[in-house]
Design an enzyme around this catalytic site. Structure first.
Site, mmCIF file in Angstrom:
data_model
loop_
_atom_site.group_PDB
_atom_site.id
_atom_site.type_symbol
_atom_site.label_atom_id
_atom_site.label_comp_id
_atom_site.label_asym_id
_atom_site.label_seq_id
_atom_site.Cartn_x
_atom_site.Cartn_y
_atom_site.Cartn_z
ATOM 1 C CB ILE A 262 -1.457 -3.839 2.196
ATOM 2 C CG1 ILE A 262 -2.378 -4.996 2.573
ATOM 3 C CG2 ILE A 262 -1.979 -2.535 2.759
ATOM 4 C CD1 ILE A 262 -2.557 -5.153 4.083
ATOM 5 C CG ASP A 263 3.667 -4.656 -0.607
ATOM 6 O OD1 ASP A 263 3.076 -4.169 -1.589
ATOM 7 O OD2 ASP A 263 4.724 -4.195 -0.145
ATOM 8 N NE ARG A 264 1.362 -14.553 -1.658
ATOM 9 C CZ ARG A 264 1.659 -15.579 -2.455
ATOM 10 N NH1 ARG A 264 2.249 -15.362 -3.613
ATOM 11 N NH2 ARG A 264 1.373 -16.811 -2.091
ATOM 12 C CB THR B 250 2.072 -5.766 4.163
ATOM 13 O OG1 THR B 250 3.301 -5.368 3.550
ATOM 14 C CG2 THR B 250 1.732 -4.788 5.272
ATOM 15 N NE ARG C 122 8.873 -4.827 0.972
ATOM 16 C CZ ARG C 122 8.410 -5.825 0.215
ATOM 17 N NH1 ARG C 122 7.158 -5.800 -0.218
ATOM 18 N NH2 ARG C 122 9.199 -6.823 -0.122
#
Length: 318
Positions: A145-147, A149, A247
């Site tokens: 998962i994104d940094r 998030t 997003r």
């Protein structure tokens, strides 16, 4: 299985344990000290070969495949120095473990913590977990998962478990549900967003994602959970798990995520930072999967972090 990697060209034969693994995940395990951007670059430039042919990072390896790894310059130490990680952060990450057994764990990742070190970062979540669980020699991320998030992140402790969970991902059997706050009002009639997404490489090793008919299939299901002041709290269920999917799909509906400085409204975000929300308002709340060993149906919930709960309270309509 491997020779010493680093100084010269290395040829690695894929064993049954690693069969089915993506090439990038395979390389990131072998080149743990290398920046993630370097790994993607050497594949993109054709320096990594599979059975003497060019390969893509998403290519699935099979038993007996021979992978050519070019000479790479690696730092001296095997793992990031834990003395560079503040003690309170080590304690925090230990406390973030939501579920753990001998085969896997689920972590409630804090926002701002990258899943991997590299690209200027001394450490990431997986490196710290390897230090905290030194006996789990094959510990790997099942997904990312994104940094920015927060929320559920699944980690395998064994190659066989990783392989089985990757098979579930390919069969769309992982249940991934998120909470997000979007700016503006979510369109009433939009419950499903089915827009293909294309990743564009950036010079720093990152990505920028756009809606593009030549991209990969991406499907998200949105539901408004609560109307807030100038925002909506929405739940999102993913059928696919593309980079930045939520997003970009939200942006395509005219509702960028609160706190998204990459795709969203930076001026609007400044207002919410004053209210205490200084990061992306996206949280991986639920993760469902079948345990590869016990065959138990698992559904793990990651509690909301305090800043996320606080901004909902601040924006709740009276």
């Amino acid at each position: 299985m491997t020779q010493k990697i680093g100084k010269g060209v290395t040829w690695v034969t894929v064993t049954e344990e690693d069969a089915g693994q993506r090439l990038d995940n395979f390389l990131l395990r072998l080149l743990r000290r290398a920046p993630k951007s370097l790994v993607y670059r050497i594949v993109r430039k054709g320096e990594v070969r599979v059975n003497k042919g060019r390969a893509q990072v998403s290519q699935r390896l099979q038993t007996g495949d021979v992978v050519r790894i070019p000479p790479v310059s690696l730092p001296e130490s095997e793992e990031p120095s834990m003395d560079k990680v503040p003690a309170d952060q080590l304690r925090l990450i230990e406390s973030c473990i939501l579920y753990e057994d001998k085969d896997l764990m689920v972590v409630n990742k804090p926002s701002g913590v990258a899943v991997h070190g590299g690209s200027g970062l001394n450490w990431g979540l997986i490196e710290v977990l390897r230090q905290l669980r030194p006996l789990a020699k094959r510990m790997e991320l099942v997904h990312r998962i994104d940094r920015d998030t927060s929320g559920c992140l699944l980690i395998a402790k064994k190659a066989s478990v990783l392989k089985a969970l990757h098979a579930q991902i390919r069969a769309d059997q992982l249940d991934k549900r998120y909470l997000a706050i979007v700016l503006g009002s979510w369109p009433k009639k939009v419950a499903k967003v089915d827009l293909p997404l294309k990743k564009h490489h950036l010079p720093d090793g990152g990505w920028h994602v756009t809606v593009d008919q030549s991209g990969k299939e991406a499907v998200s299901f949105f539901k408004v959970e609560q109307h807030l002041q100038g925002c909506d709290l929405i739940s999102v269920k993913l059928k696919t798990g593309r980079t930045h999917q939520i997003r970009v799909h939200a942006l395509a509906q005219g509702c960028p995520l609160l706190g998204d400085d990459k795709y969203g409204d930076r001026e609007e975000n400044k207002h919410y930072r004053k209210l205490g929300m200084k990061r992306l308002a996206l949280h991986a709340q639920f993760l469902g999967f079948t345990h590869p060993v016990t065959e138990e149906k698992m559904l793990i919930e990651a509690p909301l972090w305090s800043d996320f709960k606080r901004i909902i309270t601040e924006l709740t309509l009276i």
